[in-house]
Motif scaffolding. Structure first.
Motif, mmCIF file in Angstrom:
data_model
loop_
_atom_site.group_PDB
_atom_site.id
_atom_site.type_symbol
_atom_site.label_atom_id
_atom_site.label_comp_id
_atom_site.label_asym_id
_atom_site.label_seq_id
_atom_site.Cartn_x
_atom_site.Cartn_y
_atom_site.Cartn_z
ATOM 1 N N THR A 166 -77.478 65.310 63.283
ATOM 2 C CA THR A 166 -78.250 64.842 62.141
ATOM 3 C C THR A 166 -78.571 66.000 61.210
ATOM 4 O O THR A 166 -79.311 66.911 61.581
ATOM 5 N N ASP A 167 -77.984 65.953 60.029
ATOM 6 C CA ASP A 167 -78.340 66.880 58.962
ATOM 7 C C ASP A 167 -79.431 66.180 58.167
ATOM 8 O O ASP A 167 -79.153 65.332 57.323
ATOM 9 N N ARG A 168 -80.681 66.478 58.473
ATOM 10 C CA ARG A 168 -81.813 65.750 57.904
ATOM 11 C C ARG A 168 -81.838 65.809 56.381
ATOM 12 O O ARG A 168 -82.148 64.817 55.720
ATOM 13 N N ALA A 169 -81.501 66.955 55.820
ATOM 14 C CA ALA A 169 -81.533 67.096 54.359
ATOM 15 C C ALA A 169 -80.479 66.196 53.717
ATOM 16 O O ALA A 169 -80.751 65.506 52.732
ATOM 17 N N HIS A 170 -79.271 66.181 54.301
ATOM 18 C CA HIS A 170 -78.198 65.346 53.752
ATOM 19 C C HIS A 170 -78.529 63.869 53.930
ATOM 20 O O HIS A 170 -78.342 63.062 53.010
ATOM 21 N N LEU A 171 -79.044 63.508 55.102
ATOM 22 C CA LEU A 171 -79.377 62.115 55.364
ATOM 23 C C LEU A 171 -80.472 61.632 54.410
ATOM 24 O O LEU A 171 -80.409 60.509 53.900
ATOM 25 N N ARG A 172 -81.455 62.465 54.151
ATOM 26 C CA ARG A 172 -82.521 62.084 53.226
ATOM 27 C C ARG A 172 -81.962 61.864 51.825
ATOM 28 O O ARG A 172 -82.374 60.939 51.112
ATOM 29 N N GLN A 173 -80.987 62.684 51.429
ATOM 30 C CA GLN A 173 -80.370 62.510 50.112
ATOM 31 C C GLN A 173 -79.593 61.198 50.052
ATOM 32 O O GLN A 173 -79.631 60.475 49.050
ATOM 33 N N VAL A 174 -78.886 60.878 51.143
ATOM 34 C CA VAL A 174 -78.159 59.609 51.217
ATOM 35 C C VAL A 174 -79.127 58.439 51.077
ATOM 36 O O VAL A 174 -78.895 57.499 50.306
ATOM 37 N N VAL A 175 -80.226 58.484 51.813
ATOM 38 C CA VAL A 175 -81.214 57.406 51.779
ATOM 39 C C VAL A 175 -81.793 57.254 50.379
ATOM 40 O O VAL A 175 -81.865 56.137 49.833
#
Length: 298
Positions: A166-175
């Motif tokens: 989980t790349d939290r920063a990338h996932l947050r951007q996706v969301v």
């Protein structure tokens, strides 16, 4: 941890086989052979299902077919999936417009299930109603993406079906971008398509070695197959697997995911056109069930 029941699995296998062959009748020997059961075992199951009205035995040919009890059960079950039934018309219009498959799916119990499917006859086998997929990372992001941060965190906390990071920063951007845009755009890759096909019908934590070997060949960061806005140049073509958009219930909770399959490279401008059309279809379903879109999202 979940427990299995082999006797129940055998009953389900008989029903699933007959559902997969609508309009056909099967003698006991043929039915037993098709589902891999001993003839006496199959006979006991068939007798009980016939007594309950779930199967009908032709007295002349001694062949079995599906019975009327399933109609009543189906009607009751359908009442819990009103949005999916309403989505059928919207999906048919989108499928005809773009000559492709459209689906409505949702999380049912512990799995993702396809509830409606529409599209050209040649693509009928691509996705089938009743098909299931595991609902645990890295599978199922689109089913919590528009349902608030709590639902997303609960999904992330589920034991993963496959090794993932989980790349939290990338996932947050996706969301953030998908909520703002109103739809998700998934990239197309040969490995991604193979993985999706292999996982169909597999229980969440009972994946075959073939799937795990394939995952070892893939980069498996959550959200990596989702295009971000900066990736989608209007004039350039991008390989797209599918587009997805949510419907919402009366409480503003995500209810369904409507999916429009692409399976080709299309321009960023065309992605936007299809995405907007899909969002409009999802919004129409939301309106028909007296649902509402969460405040602050597109």
């Amino acid at each position: 941890m979940t427990r299995s029941s082999p006797p129940t699995e055998r009953v389900v296998a008989v029903l699933d086989f007959l559902v997969a062959h609508p309009g056909r009748r099967f003698g006991l020997s043929e039915l037993a052979r098709a589902v891999g059961l001993a003839k006496p075992t199959c006979l006991g199951i068939a007798n009980e299902l016939t007594r309950g009205g779930y199967l009908v035995l032709d007295p002349a040919t001694k062949a079995y077919r599906l019975g009327p009890a399933l109609i009543a059960a189906g009607r009751v079950a359908q009442q819990d999936f009103t949005a999916a039934a309403l989505a059928r018309r919207e999906l048919a219009e989108l499928s005809a417009r773009y000559d492709t498959v459209g689906t409505a799916s949702a999380v049912v119990g512990e799995q993702i299930m396809v509830l409606e499917s529409s599209g050209p006859a040649r693509a009928a086998a691509t996705v089938k109603v009743g098909q299931t997929y595991p609902f645990a990372p890295p599978v199922g992001l689109m089913y919590v993406l528009w349902d608030g941060d709590r639902a997303l965190d609960e999904w992330l906390a589920r034991p993963p079906t496959l090794p993932s990071r989980t790349d939290r920063a990338h996932l947050r951007q996706v969301v953030t971008e998908c909520r703002d845009r109103g739809y998700l755009v998934e990239s197309l890759s040969p490995n991604g398509m193979r993985l999706h096909a292999l996982m169909a019908g597999v229980a969440a934590y009972d994946l075959p070695a073939e799937v795990r070997d394939l995952v070892g060949e893939m980069v498996s960061s959550l959200g990596e197959r989702v295009y971000l806005g900066a990736d989608l140049a209007a004039r350039r073509k991008h390989p797209v697997s599918l587009l997805a958009a949510p419907t919402f219930d009366a409480d503003g909770r995500q209810e369904l995911v409507l999916t429009l399959y692409v399976g080709a490279a299309i321009t960023g401008a065309e992605i936007a056109r299809r995405g907007d059309a899909l969002v409009a279809a999802a919004d129409a379903v939301t309106s028909q069930v007296s649902g509402r879109r969460p405040t602050g999202w597109r």
